[in-house]
Design an enzyme around this catalytic site. Structure first.
Site, mmCIF file in Angstrom:
data_model
loop_
_atom_site.group_PDB
_atom_site.id
_atom_site.type_symbol
_atom_site.label_atom_id
_atom_site.label_comp_id
_atom_site.label_asym_id
_atom_site.label_seq_id
_atom_site.Cartn_x
_atom_site.Cartn_y
_atom_site.Cartn_z
ATOM 1 N N GLY A 127 0.820 -1.224 0.000
ATOM 2 C CA GLY A 127 0.000 0.000 0.000
ATOM 3 C C GLY A 127 0.846 1.262 0.000
ATOM 4 N N GLY B 98 -1.060 7.617 0.908
ATOM 5 C CA GLY B 98 -1.366 7.761 2.331
ATOM 6 C C GLY B 98 -0.284 7.283 3.283
ATOM 7 N N GLY C 125 1.184 4.282 3.791
ATOM 8 C CA GLY C 125 2.289 3.492 3.223
ATOM 9 C C GLY C 125 3.278 4.373 2.486
ATOM 10 N N SER D 43 -6.152 -0.313 12.976
ATOM 11 C CA SER D 43 -6.952 0.909 13.108
ATOM 12 C C SER D 43 -7.714 0.915 14.422
ATOM 13 C CB SER D 43 -7.960 0.956 11.960
ATOM 14 O OG SER D 43 -8.834 2.044 12.132
ATOM 15 N N TYR E 260 -15.383 -2.847 7.991
ATOM 16 C CA TYR E 260 -14.012 -2.387 8.239
ATOM 17 C C TYR E 260 -13.558 -2.884 9.612
ATOM 18 C CZ TYR E 260 -10.197 1.088 8.605
ATOM 19 O OH TYR E 260 -8.980 1.716 8.741
HETATM 20 N N1 LIG Z 1 -6.200 7.316 6.987
HETATM 21 C C1 LIG Z 1 -6.482 7.086 8.254
HETATM 22 O O1 LIG Z 1 -6.835 8.003 9.031
HETATM 23 C C2 LIG Z 1 -6.383 5.688 8.788
HETATM 24 C C3 LIG Z 1 -6.823 5.465 10.102
HETATM 25 C C4 LIG Z 1 -6.715 4.181 10.613
HETATM 26 C C5 LIG Z 1 -6.171 3.171 9.859
HETATM 27 N N2 LIG Z 1 -5.774 3.418 8.568
HETATM 28 C C6 LIG Z 1 -5.215 2.276 7.822
HETATM 29 O O2 LIG Z 1 -4.051 2.696 7.114
HETATM 30 C C7 LIG Z 1 -3.855 1.809 5.999
HETATM 31 C C8 LIG Z 1 -3.543 2.643 4.776
HETATM 32 O O3 LIG Z 1 -4.683 3.400 4.439
HETATM 33 P P1 LIG Z 1 -4.559 4.913 3.944
HETATM 34 O O4 LIG Z 1 -5.375 5.722 4.878
HETATM 35 O O5 LIG Z 1 -3.159 5.247 3.688
HETATM 36 O O6 LIG Z 1 -5.416 4.820 2.586
HETATM 37 P P2 LIG Z 1 -5.007 5.056 1.063
HETATM 38 O O7 LIG Z 1 -4.391 6.408 0.909
HETATM 39 O O8 LIG Z 1 -6.224 4.763 0.286
HETATM 40 O O9 LIG Z 1 -3.888 3.941 0.805
HETATM 41 C C9 LIG Z 1 -4.253 2.599 0.667
HETATM 42 C C10 LIG Z 1 -3.187 1.856 -0.104
HETATM 43 O O10 LIG Z 1 -3.640 0.510 -0.292
HETATM 44 C C11 LIG Z 1 -3.574 0.201 -1.693
HETATM 45 N N3 LIG Z 1 -4.599 -0.793 -2.061
HETATM 46 C C12 LIG Z 1 -5.933 -0.723 -1.883
HETATM 47 N N4 LIG Z 1 -6.532 -1.832 -2.351
HETATM 48 C C13 LIG Z 1 -5.548 -2.622 -2.843
HETATM 49 C C14 LIG Z 1 -5.507 -3.898 -3.458
HETATM 50 N N5 LIG Z 1 -6.627 -4.592 -3.716
HETATM 51 N N6 LIG Z 1 -4.321 -4.423 -3.800
HETATM 52 C C15 LIG Z 1 -3.175 -3.739 -3.599
HETATM 53 N N7 LIG Z 1 -3.127 -2.512 -3.034
HETATM 54 C C16 LIG Z 1 -4.313 -1.964 -2.664
HETATM 55 C C17 LIG Z 1 -3.802 1.522 -2.390
HETATM 56 O O11 LIG Z 1 -3.359 1.438 -3.734
HETATM 57 P P3 LIG Z 1 -3.703 2.590 -4.826
HETATM 58 O O12 LIG Z 1 -2.762 3.719 -4.550
HETATM 59 O O13 LIG Z 1 -3.453 1.901 -6.110
HETATM 60 O O14 LIG Z 1 -5.130 2.982 -4.607
HETATM 61 C C18 LIG Z 1 -2.953 2.428 -1.503
HETATM 62 O O15 LIG Z 1 -1.587 2.311 -1.822
HETATM 63 C C19 LIG Z 1 -5.116 0.968 5.884
HETATM 64 O O16 LIG Z 1 -4.865 -0.304 6.431
HETATM 65 C C20 LIG Z 1 -6.113 1.716 6.743
HETATM 66 O O17 LIG Z 1 -7.107 0.869 7.287
HETATM 67 C C21 LIG Z 1 -5.864 4.652 8.030
#
Ligand SMILES: NC(=O)c1ccc[n+]([C@@H]2O[C@H](COP(=O)([O-])OP(=O)(O)OC[C@H]3O[C@@H](n4cnc5c(N)ncnc54)[C@H](OP(=O)(O)O)[C@@H]3O)[C@@H](O)[C@H]2O)c1
Length: 309
Positions: free
Chosen positions: A36, A40, A42, A164, A190
């Site tokens: 990921g 975001g 990652g 999360s 989720y």
């Molecule tokens: N943002 C928050 O406030 C928050 C809070 C709690 C937990 N989290 C956790 O943090 C983690 C990252 O989320 P984020 O907030 O950074 O969201 P994000 O910006 O949407 O990043 C998600 C990443 O996962 C990739 N992804 C999604 N579906 C996929 C698939 N089927 N196969 C391969 N890669 C895939 C996306 O690829 P693309 O770039 O190609 O879309 C992107 O690189 C998640 O586990 C989320 O639950 C986030």
């Protein structure tokens, strides 16, 4: 009169405002696999790890997007950046990616699973799994399992599952993991995926005891990322115009993941949940070890690893 004690279930409110820990410990040459990492949390992690000198391996579904990140990192840091393409909604793709990683990486020092999504609708993958459960839990579970022996050989090594505070939403029903009997609700779907992941972190930690490989889970902060972007134009408008104003820069997530991956004081800490960098007690339902054993066995079965150990 003494200060009133904050109940465990609400400590996340305290921890989200607390001062976070950081480290300058170098990661020079350490092989760090980050799923990921095109967006975001990652993406923030690979930026910070590259600054710390790590050898970055990006696990991403979109090669062009990953190539853009690689160009950005290479322009700033003299570190190797490799890309492996994988779709976490397809477990065959995860197996293939694990094979590629095992062939390409004689050692793996850090594995960070940051892949994830939140969906307001229920979708079923080709193999018959509910999409969010597959991408957030089953895919990272399978990848972690398949890389374990290489990580044992590479010890000391660290695994970090980006989980999360959403695990507190509940939603896990082992008799209805694909939501055929219940009306699907995005936050519960989720929550279910994140509870399952947490429960398996404790199981992994038990099995890794004494191996020099640690595994922990973390909440990456409430940060401005693209999570939820898949939920249509109205949701996206709300996310970008309302929600984003309340969220923080994901640079804090990158800094926290770097701390969890590099801090010398965490070398032997395993089987814990961190709010960013602060050790926190998860919700009671995510600490039910009997449930954890059932989730472990189900996860082995569903990913085709079972019966396993
Ligand atoms: N943002 C928050 O406030 C928050 C809070 C709690 C937990 N989290 C956790 O943090 C983690 C990252 O989320 P984020 O907030 O950074 O969201 P994000 O910006 O949407 O990043 C998600 C990443 O996962 C990739 N992804 C999604 N579906 C996929 C698939 N089927 N196969 C391969 N890669 C895939 C996306 O690829 P693309 O770039 O190609 O879309 C992107 O690189 C998640 O586990 C989320 O639950 C986030």
């Amino acid at each position: 009169m003494g200060k009133r004690q904050v109940p465990d279930e609400l400590m996340f409110l305290v921890n989200r405002r607390a001062e976070q820990k950081t480290t300058d410990a170098p990661m020079t040459g350490k092989v760090c696999i980050v799923s990921g990492s095109t967006s975001g949390v990652g993406l923030a992690a690979v930026r910070r790890l590259a600054r710390g000198g790590a050898h970055i391996v990006m696990l991403c579904r979109n090669y062009e997007k990953a190539e853009g990140v690689r160009r950005e990192l290479k322009a700033q840091y003299a570190v190797p950046v490799d890309i492996v393409v994988v779709d976490f909604s397809n477990l065959e793709s995860v197996r293939t990616a694990a094979g590629t990683l095992l062939a390409a990486c004689p050692r793996i020092d850090v594995l960070i699973n940051s892949v994830g999504l939140h969906s307001t609708g229920r979708f079923i993958t080709q193999a018959g799994f509910e999409l969010v459960f597959c991408v957030n839990h089953l895919g990272p579970f399978l990848l972690t399992y398949l890389l374990l022996d290489r990580m044992r050989q590479s010890a000391p090594a660290r695994i970090i599952q980006v989980n999360s505070e959403g695990h507190r939403f509940g939603g896990l029903d082992l008799d209805d993991l694909d939501w055929r009997r219940r009306r699907y609700k995005g936050l519960k779907g989720y929550g279910a995926s994140k509870i399952a992941q947490l429960l398996t972190v404790w199981e992994f930690a038990d099995r890794l005891q004494g191996s020099g490989v640690t595994i922990n889970a973390m909440h990456p902060g409430d940060v401005r990322t693209n999570i939820g972007n898949n939920n249509g134009p109205l949701y996206r408008w709300w996310l970008h115009n309302v929600t984003w104003h309340m969220l923080k820069d994901p640079v804090i997530s990158g800094e926290a993941l770097y701390y969890l991956a590099a801090a010398p004081e965490l070398a032997e800490v395993s089987g814990r949940f961190f709010h960013l960098t602060i050790d926190e007690k998860p919700a009671v339902h995510a600490l039910d070890r009997e449930m954890g054993r059932r989730v472990w066995n189900l996860s082995l079965q569903m990913t085709g690893l079972g019966p396993g150990s």
